[in-house]
Design a protein around this motif. Structure first.
Motif, mmCIF file in Angstrom:
data_model
loop_
_atom_site.group_PDB
_atom_site.id
_atom_site.type_symbol
_atom_site.label_atom_id
_atom_site.label_comp_id
_atom_site.label_asym_id
_atom_site.label_seq_id
_atom_site.Cartn_x
_atom_site.Cartn_y
_atom_site.Cartn_z
ATOM 1 N N GLY A 138 0.805 -1.206 0.000
ATOM 2 C CA GLY A 138 0.000 0.000 0.000
ATOM 3 C C GLY A 138 0.843 1.263 0.000
ATOM 4 N N PRO A 139 0.208 2.435 0.106
ATOM 5 C CA PRO A 139 0.922 3.712 0.025
ATOM 6 C C PRO A 139 1.980 3.863 1.110
ATOM 7 C CG PRO A 139 -1.448 4.037 -0.175
ATOM 8 C CD PRO A 139 -1.246 2.612 0.236
ATOM 9 N N THR A 140 3.048 4.549 0.764
ATOM 10 C CA THR A 140 4.123 4.793 1.718
ATOM 11 C C THR A 140 4.475 6.274 1.848
ATOM 12 O OG1 THR A 140 5.816 4.491 0.004
ATOM 13 C CG2 THR A 140 5.156 2.530 1.247
ATOM 14 N N ASP A 141 4.058 7.100 0.893
ATOM 15 C CA ASP A 141 4.442 8.514 0.905
ATOM 16 C C ASP A 141 3.740 9.262 2.030
ATOM 17 O OD1 ASP A 141 6.038 8.125 -1.279
ATOM 18 O OD2 ASP A 141 4.560 8.858 -2.732
ATOM 19 N N ILE A 142 4.509 10.062 2.744
ATOM 20 C CA ILE A 142 3.950 10.900 3.799
ATOM 21 C C ILE A 142 3.547 12.243 3.197
ATOM 22 C CG2 ILE A 142 4.429 12.095 5.968
ATOM 23 C CD1 ILE A 142 6.335 9.799 6.644
ATOM 24 N N THR A 143 2.284 12.594 3.389
ATOM 25 C CA THR A 143 1.751 13.855 2.879
ATOM 26 C C THR A 143 1.048 14.592 4.024
ATOM 27 O OG1 THR A 143 -0.367 12.853 2.246
ATOM 28 C CG2 THR A 143 1.390 12.816 0.601
ATOM 29 N N ASP A 144 0.558 15.789 3.745
ATOM 30 C CA ASP A 144 -0.279 16.543 4.686
ATOM 31 C C ASP A 144 0.368 16.715 6.063
ATOM 32 O OD1 ASP A 144 -2.240 16.595 2.684
ATOM 33 O OD2 ASP A 144 -3.162 14.742 3.407
ATOM 34 N N ARG A 145 1.660 17.014 6.068
ATOM 35 C CA ARG A 145 2.323 17.199 7.366
ATOM 36 C C ARG A 145 1.693 18.326 8.180
ATOM 37 N NH1 ARG A 145 6.634 15.000 4.369
ATOM 38 N NH2 ARG A 145 7.803 13.423 5.545
ATOM 39 N N ASP A 146 1.093 19.283 7.501
ATOM 40 C CA ASP A 146 0.452 20.393 8.204
ATOM 41 C C ASP A 146 -0.833 19.961 8.902
ATOM 42 O OD1 ASP A 146 -0.688 19.962 5.657
ATOM 43 O OD2 ASP A 146 -1.528 21.982 5.622
ATOM 44 N N ARG A 147 -1.289 18.740 8.643
ATOM 45 C CA ARG A 147 -2.522 18.243 9.264
ATOM 46 C C ARG A 147 -2.227 17.140 10.287
ATOM 47 N NH1 ARG A 147 -7.182 17.746 4.659
ATOM 48 N NH2 ARG A 147 -8.449 17.727 6.552
ATOM 49 N N THR A 148 -0.969 17.037 10.703
ATOM 50 C CA THR A 148 -0.584 15.967 11.635
ATOM 51 C C THR A 148 -1.431 15.999 12.902
ATOM 52 O OG1 THR A 148 1.695 15.847 10.833
ATOM 53 C CG2 THR A 148 1.283 15.058 13.065
ATOM 54 N N ALA A 149 -1.569 17.153 13.533
ATOM 55 C CA ALA A 149 -2.287 17.242 14.806
ATOM 56 C C ALA A 149 -3.746 16.834 14.661
ATOM 57 C CB ALA A 149 -2.175 18.654 15.382
ATOM 58 N N GLU A 150 -4.424 17.324 13.622
ATOM 59 C CA GLU A 150 -5.839 16.986 13.465
ATOM 60 C C GLU A 150 -6.018 15.525 13.073
ATOM 61 O OE1 GLU A 150 -7.815 18.416 9.576
ATOM 62 O OE2 GLU A 150 -6.210 19.878 9.903
ATOM 63 N N ASN A 151 -5.076 14.969 12.312
ATOM 64 C CA ASN A 151 -5.172 13.547 11.967
ATOM 65 C C ASN A 151 -4.952 12.668 13.191
ATOM 66 O OD1 ASN A 151 -5.666 14.171 9.291
ATOM 67 N ND2 ASN A 151 -3.547 13.898 8.637
ATOM 68 N N LYS A 152 -4.035 13.093 14.067
ATOM 69 C CA LYS A 152 -3.823 12.346 15.305
ATOM 70 C C LYS A 152 -5.079 12.372 16.165
ATOM 71 C CE LYS A 152 0.014 12.809 17.824
ATOM 72 N NZ LYS A 152 0.984 13.322 18.843
ATOM 73 N N GLU A 153 -5.704 13.529 16.284
ATOM 74 C CA GLU A 153 -6.932 13.646 17.069
ATOM 75 C C GLU A 153 -8.036 12.773 16.492
ATOM 76 O OE1 GLU A 153 -10.040 17.122 18.649
ATOM 77 O OE2 GLU A 153 -8.322 17.642 17.380
ATOM 78 N N LEU A 154 -8.148 12.740 15.164
ATOM 79 C CA LEU A 154 -9.164 11.918 14.506
ATOM 80 C C LEU A 154 -8.968 10.440 14.835
ATOM 81 C CD1 LEU A 154 -11.442 11.882 12.162
ATOM 82 C CD2 LEU A 154 -9.538 11.161 10.707
ATOM 83 N N VAL A 155 -7.752 9.960 14.692
ATOM 84 C CA VAL A 155 -7.481 8.538 14.923
ATOM 85 C C VAL A 155 -7.676 8.173 16.388
ATOM 86 C CG1 VAL A 155 -5.643 6.812 14.967
ATOM 87 C CG2 VAL A 155 -6.006 8.202 12.919
ATOM 88 N N LEU A 156 -7.229 9.021 17.304
ATOM 89 C CA LEU A 156 -7.417 8.715 18.721
ATOM 90 C C LEU A 156 -8.897 8.702 19.091
ATOM 91 C CD1 LEU A 156 -4.454 10.615 20.405
ATOM 92 C CD2 LEU A 156 -4.768 8.150 20.176
ATOM 93 N N GLY A 157 -9.696 9.538 18.441
ATOM 94 C CA GLY A 157 -11.133 9.479 18.658
ATOM 95 C C GLY A 157 -11.714 8.157 18.180
ATOM 96 N N PHE A 158 -11.246 7.703 17.020
ATOM 97 C CA PHE A 158 -11.687 6.419 16.478
ATOM 98 C C PHE A 158 -11.290 5.271 17.415
ATOM 99 C CE2 PHE A 158 -10.602 2.644 13.906
ATOM 100 C CZ PHE A 158 -11.807 2.406 13.282
ATOM 101 N N VAL A 159 -10.080 5.313 17.913
ATOM 102 C CA VAL A 159 -9.611 4.259 18.818
ATOM 103 C C VAL A 159 -10.464 4.216 20.077
ATOM 104 C CG1 VAL A 159 -7.695 3.535 20.294
ATOM 105 C CG2 VAL A 159 -7.249 4.258 17.946
ATOM 106 N N GLN A 160 -10.726 5.374 20.654
ATOM 107 C CA GLN A 160 -11.515 5.421 21.879
ATOM 108 C C GLN A 160 -12.957 5.002 21.634
ATOM 109 O OE1 GLN A 160 -11.678 9.280 23.737
ATOM 110 N NE2 GLN A 160 -13.049 8.606 25.365
ATOM 111 N N ASP A 161 -13.578 5.560 20.611
ATOM 112 C CA ASP A 161 -15.006 5.318 20.404
ATOM 113 C C ASP A 161 -15.302 3.950 19.798
ATOM 114 O OD1 ASP A 161 -15.596 7.761 21.447
ATOM 115 O OD2 ASP A 161 -16.206 8.697 19.563
ATOM 116 N N VAL A 162 -14.548 3.582 18.762
ATOM 117 C CA VAL A 162 -14.871 2.365 17.999
ATOM 118 C C VAL A 162 -14.142 1.144 18.542
ATOM 119 C CG1 VAL A 162 -14.918 1.319 15.717
ATOM 120 C CG2 VAL A 162 -15.367 3.768 15.971
#
Length: 256
Positions: free
Chosen positions: A124-148
């Motif tokens: 699958g994909p390996t390129d790192i993109t959207d570095r400026d969205r790191t904080a919001e992406n981390k928050e999104l995933v941690l919400g998914f981990v907690q809720d789901v």
């Protein structure tokens, strides 16, 4: 060297060049080891390298995720029979301190010949993109981990992902939210019920977010190392390495 450069230099010394002394120069003397089978300290790592060389094991790094002093490598180990299976998927986490590698965690899982989704455990994909969205992406995933995954509010899954667009690399799960839920139910039907799911280490860089979690499955400790890819504010892809945590280890540092 940057933390990423330092960790890759150590990984090359240990698993490619099989150079114990080069590896020793890159780690702290009191290198903290969390792999259950390897003694802690620099000597534990250095003592492992000849065994790796003699076994013929080879290592391939597919992804490198870095945040602060933490570096995550998404690896494949082949010819790894001496370490549990012919091929192993792995996540290795390293912590850097004062220009040396100071700590290591990992999780390994045998790679099956076929998977439910048709995808491999590391492709699958390996390129790192959207570095400026790191904080919001981390928050999104941690919400998914907690809720789901943690079960706090599984009905909120559509807030984090498109139920139809969830590319799955777990070998036992089909794509989509339906595949995740069906796989979880099938696991429960086999007697594996997750009662706690607690993130211990989180490393995010751009569109990739890695979470290592300490879990309880049917009363026994397990480790879940998960990597998610985020695109346009939604989780779209998932890789993981899952294993039970042994009761006896070669050190007193624990899995985490």
């Amino acid at each position: 060297m940057t933390p990423k450069e330092l960790v890759l230099a150590l990984f090359t010394a240990a698993f490619v060049d099989h150079d114990p002394e080069a590896a020793r120069q890159l780690v702290t003397p009191d290198y903290i080891q969390h792999n259950p089978q390897v003694p802690t300290g620099a000597d534990g790592l250095v003592g492992l390298i000849p065994l790796v060389a003699d076994s013929g094991m080879t290592a391939t790094t597919h992804r490198v995720i870095t945040e602060g002093d933490l570096v995550v490598l998404h690896n494949t180990y082949d010819n790894a029979d001496a370490f549990g299976a012919a091929s192993l998927a792995a996540f290795d986490i390293f912590r850097v301190e004062d220009g040396k590698v100071a700590e290591h965690w990992d999780n390994l899982q045998p790679i099956p010949e076929t998977t439910a989704s048709g995808r491999g455990m590391t492709d699958g994909p390996t390129d790192i993109t959207d570095r400026d969205r790191t904080a919001e992406n981390k928050e999104l995933v941690l919400g998914f981990v907690q809720d789901v995954l943690g079960g706090a509010a599984p009905q909120n899954a559509p807030n984090y992902m498109d139920p139809e667009v969830y590319m799955q690399h777990n070998p036992n799960l089909e794509d989509g939210l339906a595949g995740l839920l069906a796989g979880t139910q099938a696991w429960a039907d086999q007697g594996f019920v997750i009662t706690t799911f607690e993130p211990q280490i989180v490393v995010a860089e751009g569109n990739f977010v890695f979470v290592a979690s300490d879990a309880t499955v049917s009363g026994k400790p397990w480790a879940f190392f998960d990597l998610w890819r985020v695109e346009d504010g939604k989780i779209v892809e998932h890789w993981d390495v899952v294993s039970p945590t042994p009761s006896e280890m070669a050190h007193e540092n624990g899995k985490f």
